[in-house]
Scaffold this motif. Structure first.
Motif, PDB file in Angstrom:
ATOM      1  N   ALA A   1       6.281   3.366  35.117  1.00 24.20           N
ATOM      2  CA  ALA A   1       6.440   2.711  36.412  1.00 24.20           C
ATOM      3  C   ALA A   1       6.100   3.658  37.564  1.00 24.20           C
ATOM      4  N   MET A   2       6.204   4.975  37.331  1.00 24.60           N
ATOM      5  CA  MET A   2       5.841   5.977  38.340  1.00 24.60           C
ATOM      6  C   MET A   2       4.384   6.403  38.207  1.00 24.60           C
ATOM      7  N   ARG A   3       3.595   5.630  37.432  1.00 22.35           N
ATOM      8  CA  ARG A   3       2.161   5.890  37.230  1.00 22.35           C
ATOM      9  C   ARG A   3       1.934   7.239  36.560  1.00 22.35           C
ATOM     10  N   ARG A   4       2.761   7.547  35.584  1.00 28.95           N
ATOM     11  CA  ARG A   4       2.573   8.776  34.828  1.00 28.95           C
ATOM     12  C   ARG A   4       3.135   8.592  33.426  1.00 28.95           C
ATOM     13  N   ALA A   5       2.732   9.468  32.513  1.00 27.40           N
ATOM     14  CA  ALA A   5       3.272   9.495  31.164  1.00 27.40           C
ATOM     15  C   ALA A   5       3.789  10.893  30.879  1.00 27.40           C
ATOM     16  N   GLU A   6       5.073  10.994  30.607  1.00 27.14           N
ATOM     17  CA  GLU A   6       5.651  12.291  30.276  1.00 27.14           C
ATOM     18  C   GLU A   6       5.164  12.731  28.890  1.00 27.14           C
ATOM     19  N   SER A   7       5.113  14.016  28.677  1.00 26.27           N
ATOM     20  CA  SER A   7       4.672  14.546  27.398  1.00 26.27           C
ATOM     21  C   SER A   7       5.618  14.103  26.281  1.00 26.27           C
ATOM     22  N   LEU A   8       5.038  13.665  25.151  1.00 26.02           N
ATOM     23  CA  LEU A   8       5.850  13.304  23.997  1.00 26.02           C
ATOM     24  C   LEU A   8       6.519  14.522  23.375  1.00 26.02           C
ATOM     25  N   ASN A   9       6.032  15.715  23.729  1.00 25.53           N
ATOM     26  CA  ASN A   9       6.603  16.955  23.196  1.00 25.53           C
ATOM     27  C   ASN A   9       7.656  17.561  24.116  1.00 25.53           C
ATOM     28  N   LYS A  10       8.017  16.812  25.174  1.00 25.00           N
ATOM     29  CA  LYS A  10       8.891  17.381  26.192  1.00 25.00           C
ATOM     30  C   LYS A  10      10.242  17.816  25.633  1.00 25.00           C
ATOM     31  N   LYS A  11      10.808  17.013  24.741  1.00 23.00           N
ATOM     32  CA  LYS A  11      12.142  17.310  24.207  1.00 23.00           C
ATOM     33  C   LYS A  11      12.090  17.901  22.798  1.00 23.00           C
ATOM     34  N   SER A  12      10.884  18.204  22.325  1.00 22.81           N
ATOM     35  CA  SER A  12      10.776  18.719  20.964  1.00 22.81           C
ATOM     36  C   SER A  12      11.383  20.114  20.829  1.00 22.81           C
ATOM     37  N   GLU A  13      11.416  20.877  21.934  1.00 22.16           N
ATOM     38  CA  GLU A  13      11.994  22.223  21.884  1.00 22.16           C
ATOM     39  C   GLU A  13      13.457  22.168  21.450  1.00 22.16           C
ATOM     40  N   VAL A  14      14.233  21.306  22.139  1.00 27.37           N
ATOM     41  CA  VAL A  14      15.657  21.179  21.800  1.00 27.37           C
ATOM     42  C   VAL A  14      15.823  20.604  20.398  1.00 27.37           C
ATOM     43  N   LEU A  15      15.011  19.604  20.058  1.00 29.88           N
ATOM     44  CA  LEU A  15      15.119  18.968  18.745  1.00 29.88           C
ATOM     45  C   LEU A  15      14.889  19.977  17.620  1.00 29.88           C
ATOM     46  N   TYR A  16      13.836  20.791  17.747  1.00 29.83           N
ATOM     47  CA  TYR A  16      13.541  21.749  16.682  1.00 29.83           C
ATOM     48  C   TYR A  16      14.632  22.811  16.560  1.00 29.83           C
ATOM     49  N   TRP A  17      15.214  23.253  17.678  1.00 30.78           N
ATOM     50  CA  TRP A  17      16.280  24.243  17.596  1.00 30.78           C
ATOM     51  C   TRP A  17      17.530  23.659  16.939  1.00 30.78           C
ATOM     52  N   VAL A  18      17.848  22.405  17.267  1.00 30.27           N
ATOM     53  CA  VAL A  18      19.004  21.762  16.641  1.00 30.27           C
ATOM     54  C   VAL A  18      18.779  21.626  15.142  1.00 30.27           C
ATOM     55  N   LEU A  19      17.594  21.148  14.756  1.00 26.95           N
ATOM     56  CA  LEU A  19      17.297  21.012  13.329  1.00 26.95           C
ATOM     57  C   LEU A  19      17.315  22.357  12.623  1.00 26.95           C
TER      58      LEU A  19
END
Length: 821
Positions: A73-91
């Motif tokens: 809606a803000m005419r942009r697409a956030e990176s799909l990898n944006k939260k992967s840093e936290v996810l990989y550390w948790v895993l």
């Protein structure tokens, strides 16, 4: 979480019986489950609020799904990898909390005693190390390139129009080789349940480009990478309607730079809007409105516009001249990453087999696991040491595939070749760019020969095919075919947000999920009681505290038939609520509700829409075991689209089909519905039959055949049989066969009359293997007889039991058919 806390508590109160190290390891192990349980509880609480907020957004813009995501809606697409840093550390942390106690507690003992199980444990701990490396790399990427996003030039993007914008990021270095961009239309399918659930995806369309370093300009985060693609007009649009079968548009960007390389992915909105019209060719990706595609995969195509293909900048195939022709050589170890993964899997699996041998496991287990190990080893050898040679000489093509140079050579005369095509198969998870392609030759006698496989570049596969076809003097055709797995139907698109064509698969009710949760909770509670009491003085029947299994809850149904009071109450409700309640009651075979539904349905035109509840009811009614409910499905679809059941609507649709090629497929489908409800039957029947037999577009023929399933007369079944046996398009034959067997508005005794024809078709030696398989499946669905795929068995059954079966069908009510609910 409760089970984890109980486990930790039991370890602490009995710590005097164990070493300190063992207690700490056990506490770490239990903490993993406590953490996961806490996260699930938090997700349940916070997720409810998010779902309400999302529902409000969708309600405010029901016809603009590109506004349902905040970033879009803000005419942009956030990176799909944006939260992967936290996810990989948790895993990584959770995985190592489980694996490290085994590493430090058991591995030293195994090494001292020479126990071969040490290899299994080391392989087990390797996963934790890989996750740590991946998490560290992802962290460095995020710190270096920042919170990247793709800014749109327009919202939404539309098939056939330019997809443009800029990727904004921090970029403190120069990419000497430029930035590689890839735009892909991807179909992502989730199949199976529980432990067997898997996600596969396939690239339906793809284009690549390289942005020179000099074209990267300044941006709000530091630098901006320009993006510009032009997808064809017949591409599929974004579709999130079915979470198990998604159509996604993904933009991938990567660059080789000193240090950590840049790599990013974005999902972008590509939708049909009110100002655009769905091309008829988009229906080519759909087989029907249900899952009754006989359970067979259907070859799908993309890159329909086949022409000269440019040579990729980097290729793994080696092209050389010699021996009077041109040779294309695909060397061994052309995919080292895939080979490494298979090597690790082979080592771990082989170690497990060796351990079973050492521990004298039952011979049956050893044989079964040993055979699977042989398959894994074969795959590893093929990927690592397999090579292929394709030589094009005067009038012939030579193909040699082998492992370690060992293999046979095939000589194929060009005159025997029907086509050569690149083929892409569904890949498990991963990025869409990791699909594996093959080069397949079809001979005129129906045989298929794989000339080369394990090609990771779509462009390279198409280029090699174009070169072979040019050298051999064949027609240039480099469209990429898609091999879908068995049982996966293609997903037809809708032209407008209110027009829904979905599969007949029903979503699992929420009550079933609650029942499963209750069962798991009861099991954990029983484990907790048993674990705690196992350290206390023994009591009689101490394990009796485990709760009994919880019976799954049934689907929600209305409690009683429609009454006069219900009728009066419904009259005061809005049209949408009237339609949904009456349709739900009709699905429950409420005769009075069916009558009331038929009286009210035309008054709902223009006043109802496809809500989530309506969509579920529409799908449930489409393949009901009650023909009256199937008629209600026809009526609700006409009402949703605003088509009155009269000759004026038929005239409009006939003219629309004649003049609007983009809408023709939809027009013939709705014409079938009108004729099925008695509107101008003879004229519409002729129109549908003409399109089904003679239209040059296979998509139009397919949907004309789909429209004919509503006509309900014996002659139509014979006409569908002609399409089933004679149409050149697989998709048309598939749907015609389905409509003969159990789809549409035909009675059981009508379908029974088709059994002799189907048996004759199976007996015909010219019938292909696929057609014969479909024929036997149709026979089973018509008769409910589970006979083998053997013509003699079916002939014998028909001679002995046909009259008995027909008599049984004649005793049924006219509306009782094979179906759901």
């Amino acid at each position: 979480m409760v089970a984890g806390l109980a486990f930790i508590y039991a370890q602490i109160i009995s710590s005097g019986n164990f070493r300190t190290y063992d207690v700490v390891a056990a506490v770490l192990f239990g903490s993993v489950f406590v953490f996961i349980g806490g996260v699930l509880i938090y997700a349940a609480i916070s997720g409810y609020g998010r779902l309400k907020k999302q529902a409000a957004i969708e309600e405010s813009s029901p016809l603009s799904p590109w506004l349902w995501r905040t970033d879009w809606a803000m005419r942009r697409a956030e990176s799909l990898n944006k939260k992967s840093e936290v996810l990989y550390w948790v895993l990584a942390v959770l995985c190592n909390m489980i694996t490290l106690p085994f590493l430090f507690g058991m591995v030293p003992n195994f090494i001292r005693t020479g126990d071969p199980r040490v290899f299994l444990l080391l392989g087990f701990n390797l996963l934790g190390a890989i996750l740590i490396v991946k998490a560290a790399r992802t962290t460095m990427q995020h710190q270096r390139f920042g919170d990247t996003y793709f800014e749109f030039d327009s919202l939404p993007f539309t098939p056939g129009e330019r997809v443009g914008g800029r990727i904004h990021l921090k970029f403190d270095t120069r990419a000497e080789h430029g930035i590689d961009l890839r735009l892909s239309c991807v179909r992502k399918i989730a199949s199976g349940t529980g432990d067997s659930r898997s996600t596969s995806q396939v690239v339906l369309w793809q284009a690549d480009q390289n942005v020179p370093a000099g074209a990267v300009g300044p941006g709000p985060l530091g630098r901006a990478i320009p993006v510009g693609f032009s997808p064809p007009a017949d591409c599929l649009a974004t579709n999130h309607e079915n979470p198990d079968d998604l159509i996604l548009w993904l933009l991938h960007a990567q660059a080789d730079v000193p240090g950590v390389d840049y790599s990013d992915d974005f999902e972008i909105p590509v939708f049909q809007t009110a100002t655009s019209s769905t091309p008829a060719s988009e229906f080519g990706t759909g087989i029907g409105t249900g899952t009754d595609n006989f359970g067979f995969s259907t070859a799908q195509t993309s890159d329909a516009d086949s022409g000269a293909v440019a040579q990729p900048a980097q290729t793994k195939v080696v092209v050389s001249m010699g021996s009077g022709g041109t040779e294309f050589y695909f060397p061994a170890l052309r995919n080292p990453g895939r080979a490494l993964i298979l090597f690790l899997v082979t080592v771990v699996w082989s170690a497990a087999i060796y351990l079973m041998y050492q521990k004298h496991a039952p011979i049956l287990f050893f044989i079964l696991f040993g055979l699977s190990d042989l398959l894994i080893i074969t795959g590893f050898l093929h990927v690592t040491f397999g090579s292929s040679r394709i030589s094009v000489r005067s009038g012939e093509i030579l193909s040699r595939t082998g492992i370690l140079g060992i293999g046979s050579t095939r000589r194929i005369q060009v005159s025997d070749v029907a086509s050569i095509v690149p083929v892409v198969s569904m890949q498990q998870g991963g990025n869409s760019g990791t699909a594996r392609h093959a080069i397949r030759m079809r001979l005129k006698d129906g045989r298929r020969i794989t000339l080369a496989d394990e090609i990771d570049s779509r462009q390279e596969a198409r280029w090699v095919v174009s070169q072979i076809e040019t050298l051999a003097g064949l027609k240039l055709d480099t469209h990429v075919e898609v091999d879908l797995p068995l049982g996966v139907a293609a997903q037809p698109l809708r032209q407008a947000p209110t027009l829904v064509f979905g599969s007949s698969r029903q979503r699992r009710p929420a009550t079933a999920s609650a029942a499963v949760f209750a069962l798991l909770f009861a099991g954990m509670a029983g484990f907790m009681v048993w674990r705690m009491t196992s350290f206390a003085p023994r009591r009689n029947n101490s394990r009796a505290a485990a709760a009994a299994p919880v019976k799954p809850m049934a689907r929600r149904v209305l409690s009683a038939p429609l009454t006069a009071a219900d009728t009066e109450r419904l009259g005061a409700l809005p049209a949408q609520e009237q339609a949904e309640e009456l349709l739900e009651r009709a699905i429950g075979h409420d005769t009075r509700a069916l009558e009331r539904f038929d009286q009210q349905v035309e008054s709902w035109n223009g006043h109802i829409r496809m809500t989530d509840r309506m969509r579920q009811l529409e799908r449930r009614s489409e393949f009901s075991k009650d023909l009256r409910v199937r008629y209600a499905n026809v009526d609700i679809n006409l009402a949703l689209e605003g088509w009155q059941r009269n000759e004026q609507a038929a005239n409009v649709l006939i003219e629309r089909a004649r003049t609007d090629k983009r809408y023709r497929a939809w027009a013939v489908y709705y014409l079938g519905m009108l004729a099925g409800r008695g509107v101008d039957y003879d004229r519409i029947h002729g129109v549908l039959l003409n399109y089904a037999r003679y239209d040059q577009d296979a998509v139009v023929r397919q949907w004309a055949v789909e429209g004919m399933r509503f006509l309900g007369k014996d002659e139509v079944l014979n006409e569908l049989f002609t399409s089933f046996t004679e149409d050149p398009a697989t998709s048309v034959r598939d749907r015609a066969g389905c409509n003969i067997s159990d789809c549409g508005i035909f009675t059981r005794k009508q379908r029974m009359k088709m059994v002799p024809k189907l048996i004759d078709l199976a007996r015909n030696p010219r019938t292909t293997g696929q057609m014969r398989s479909w024929t036997f499946l149709a026979l089973q669905e018509i008769t409910d007889e589970n006979l083998p795929a053997d013509t003699l068995a079916w002939s014998r059954w028909y001679e002995e039991h046909a009259s008995e079966k027909m008599a049984a069908f004649e005793r049924l009510e006219w509306w009782q058919v094979r179906g759901d609910e």
